[in-house]
Design an enzyme around this catalytic site. Structure first.
Site, PDB file in Angstrom:
ATOM      1  N   ASP A  91      44.687  18.156  50.842  1.00  0.00           N
ATOM      2  CA  ASP A  91      43.684  17.443  51.830  1.00  0.00           C
ATOM      3  C   ASP A  91      43.732  15.788  51.845  1.00  0.00           C
ATOM      4  O   ASP A  91      44.032  15.415  50.583  1.00  0.00           O
ATOM      5  CB  ASP A  91      42.222  17.814  51.482  1.00  0.00           C
ATOM      6  CG  ASP A  91      41.358  17.511  52.724  1.00  0.00           C
ATOM      7  OD1 ASP A  91      41.914  16.791  53.625  1.00  0.00           O
ATOM      8  OD2 ASP A  91      40.242  17.632  52.441  1.00  0.00           O
ATOM      9  N   ASP A 265      40.729  27.420  54.668  1.00  0.00           N
ATOM     10  CA  ASP A 265      40.539  27.196  52.942  1.00  0.00           C
ATOM     11  C   ASP A 265      39.189  27.176  52.943  1.00  0.00           C
ATOM     12  O   ASP A 265      38.354  26.871  54.059  1.00  0.00           O
ATOM     13  CB  ASP A 265      41.180  26.053  52.530  1.00  0.00           C
ATOM     14  CG  ASP A 265      40.486  24.808  53.152  1.00  0.00           C
ATOM     15  OD1 ASP A 265      39.458  24.154  52.263  1.00  0.00           O
ATOM     16  OD2 ASP A 265      40.540  24.369  54.232  1.00  0.00           O
ATOM     17  N   CYS A 303      38.514  48.365  45.238  1.00  0.00           N
ATOM     18  CA  CYS A 303      39.114  46.693  44.752  1.00  0.00           C
ATOM     19  C   CYS A 303      39.925  46.657  43.494  1.00  0.00           C
ATOM     20  O   CYS A 303      39.349  47.307  42.707  1.00  0.00           O
ATOM     21  CB  CYS A 303      37.861  45.532  44.811  1.00  0.00           C
ATOM     22  SG  CYS A 303      38.319  44.208  44.352  1.00  0.00           S
ATOM     23  N   CYS A 305      40.688  44.039  41.761  1.00  0.00           N
ATOM     24  CA  CYS A 305      40.464  43.092  40.486  1.00  0.00           C
ATOM     25  C   CYS A 305      39.815  43.590  39.479  1.00  0.00           C
ATOM     26  O   CYS A 305      39.228  44.779  39.283  1.00  0.00           O
ATOM     27  CB  CYS A 305      39.430  41.881  41.136  1.00  0.00           C
ATOM     28  SG  CYS A 305      37.713  42.433  41.047  1.00  0.00           S
ATOM     29  N   CYS A 308      36.206  44.776  39.220  1.00  0.00           N
ATOM     30  CA  CYS A 308      36.012  46.072  39.666  1.00  0.00           C
ATOM     31  C   CYS A 308      36.517  47.386  38.824  1.00  0.00           C
ATOM     32  O   CYS A 308      35.991  48.420  38.881  1.00  0.00           O
ATOM     33  CB  CYS A 308      36.415  46.301  41.234  1.00  0.00           C
ATOM     34  SG  CYS A 308      35.440  45.274  42.277  1.00  0.00           S
ATOM     35  N   HIS A 334      37.003  38.305  41.497  1.00  0.00           N
ATOM     36  CA  HIS A 334      36.716  39.382  42.647  1.00  0.00           C
ATOM     37  C   HIS A 334      36.725  38.803  43.997  1.00  0.00           C
ATOM     38  O   HIS A 334      37.181  39.215  45.051  1.00  0.00           O
ATOM     39  CB  HIS A 334      35.453  40.018  42.389  1.00  0.00           C
ATOM     40  CG  HIS A 334      34.853  40.862  43.756  1.00  0.00           C
ATOM     41  ND1 HIS A 334      35.459  42.250  43.930  1.00  0.00           N
ATOM     42  CD2 HIS A 334      34.162  40.649  44.342  1.00  0.00           C
ATOM     43  CE1 HIS A 334      34.854  42.367  44.844  1.00  0.00           C
ATOM     44  NE2 HIS A 334      33.879  41.700  45.195  1.00  0.00           N
TER      45      HIS A 334
END
Length: 382
Positions: A91, A265, A303, A305, A308, A334
């Site tokens: 940015d 983003d 999920c 991750c 999870c 997550h």
């Protein structure tokens, strides 16, 4: 050659694309985790990559203050400094023109900031911003602009937008084209259709490697945001990537992809992870709530991750209530995984020509709330 962007499929306005940069390929639609200060908060770079993220975002303003662009350049650039080998978008500092309005003064040439760290005076101009991003080694450099606050009158938005357009031309002149690196212009104009079209036309005439839409998700609401996208996106070149800055919630992303946006983003998934919030197919969960303290279920079925696959809701609740750092780490992981799963689902649906069905399934599941077992992450149940 600068950036190479190709369109692989489309479903109505929605696009499935591929962006090739000096540090790798980005499959679009894509979500970029935010690494403002050369780190995605509470995440290791390898953990970010494990979610499926291919590109991250850094921030010119914050990195020029600490540790300094010259230091990062001496240490091999931002990729080596933060140990992220993939593409990086930076940015320009334009958002801070709005968010730090009490600490800055704008003139025709740029912005004087009073550092929020030590009070020192810092100057950003279109050319200085471009040079700092070159020192950082960004694959995608953003034009320096003024992010117009909301609400703004038509006159205020017009003055702000036209200043950003003058800065965009100066930034284009200061940017040195090189293989695998590109410069994006930023469309401004608040929620005013005529100003958005004027801005898009001006940027197209200047010519950029990609086009961002800024000044949304700043308080105008989803309906106004989508209405603005409906006008703005068709006015942008079809053969260049389109980036909606700072957006947002999963439902915002789904709607924006349906309107032709390629890149996103937002700090929301990481910030939410640090404040005990988890995104799921059936809405958001607050792990501080006592109803989770005896719940042996995973946070979300399907999920991949660690939060999870390795832990229960009860354990996550315990970590949060005990103010343990691991709780923020797991929920952040997550949330970033969930956002990447949303993007993966969108890409697959566009390729298959089933985006309308996938989006309908997404909204139906979200409306159900956290009841019973959560659905499989791959899309509509058969």
């Amino acid at each position: 050659m600068t950036l190479a962007f190709s369109l692989l499929a489309n479903t109505h306005a929605a696009r499935r694309g591929r962006l090739v940069t000096a540090h790798g390929t980005v499959e679009t639609p894509a979500f970029m985790p935010v690494g403002t200060a050369a780190t995605v908060k509470a995440m290791l770079p390898a953990s970010v990559a494990a979610t499926g993220a291919q590109i991250v975002l850094g921030n010119t303003y914050h990195l020029m203050l600490r540790p300094g662009a010259e230091r990062i350049e001496r240490l091999g650039g931002l990729h080596r400094f933060m140990n992220w080998p993939g593409p990086i978008l930076t940015d320009s500092g334009g958002f801070q023109v709005m968010s730090l309005s009490k600490l800055r003064q704008i003139d025709a040439g740029g912005v004087d900031f009073q550092s929020h760290i030590d009070g020192s005076r810092q100057r950003l101009t279109p050319a200085i911003s471009i040079e700092i991003q070159r020192q950082l080694g960004a694959d995608i450099t953003m034009s320096f602009d003024e992010c117009t606050p909301f609400p703004a009158t038509h006159a205020q938005a017009a003055t702000s937008m036209r200043l950003s357009m003058r800065w965009a031309e100066r930034g284009r002149q200061a940017f040195t084209a090189r293989p695998g690196h590109g410069l994006f212009g930023i469309v401004q104009g608040s929620v005013y259709e005529d100003l958005r079209l004027e801005s898009a036309r001006t940027l197209t005439e200047i010519g950029f490697d990609g086009y961002a839409i800024g000044g949304l998700a700043v308080g105008e609401g989803q309906e106004a945001m989508f209405r603005t996208l409906d006008v703005t996106v068709p006015a942008l070149p079809a053969d260049r990537p389109r980036y909606l800055m700072g957006v947002g919630r999963p439902a915002d992303i789904v709607g924006a992809v349906q309107r032709g946006i390629d890149m996103f983003d937002c700090v929301m998934p990481t910030r939410a992870g640090r404040t005990a919030q988890a995104f799921t197919w059936r809405g958001e969960l607050n792990l501080r709530n006592a109803r989770h303290r005896d719940d042996p279920r995973p946070l979300m079925e399907g999920c991949a991750c660690p939060a999870c696959t390795s832990h229960s809701r009860a354990y996550l609740h315990h970590l949060i209530k005990s103010d343990e750092i691991l709780g923020a780490m797991l929920l952040t992981w997550h949330n970033l995984q969930f956002y990447q799963d949303v993007m993966r689902g969108l890409r697959t649906a566009i390729e298959a020509g089933t985006l309308a069905d996938w989006a309908a399934w997404f909204h139906e599941e979200h409306a159900k709330g956290d009841i019973a077992a959560l659905p499989d992450a791959d899309g509509p149940a058969t």
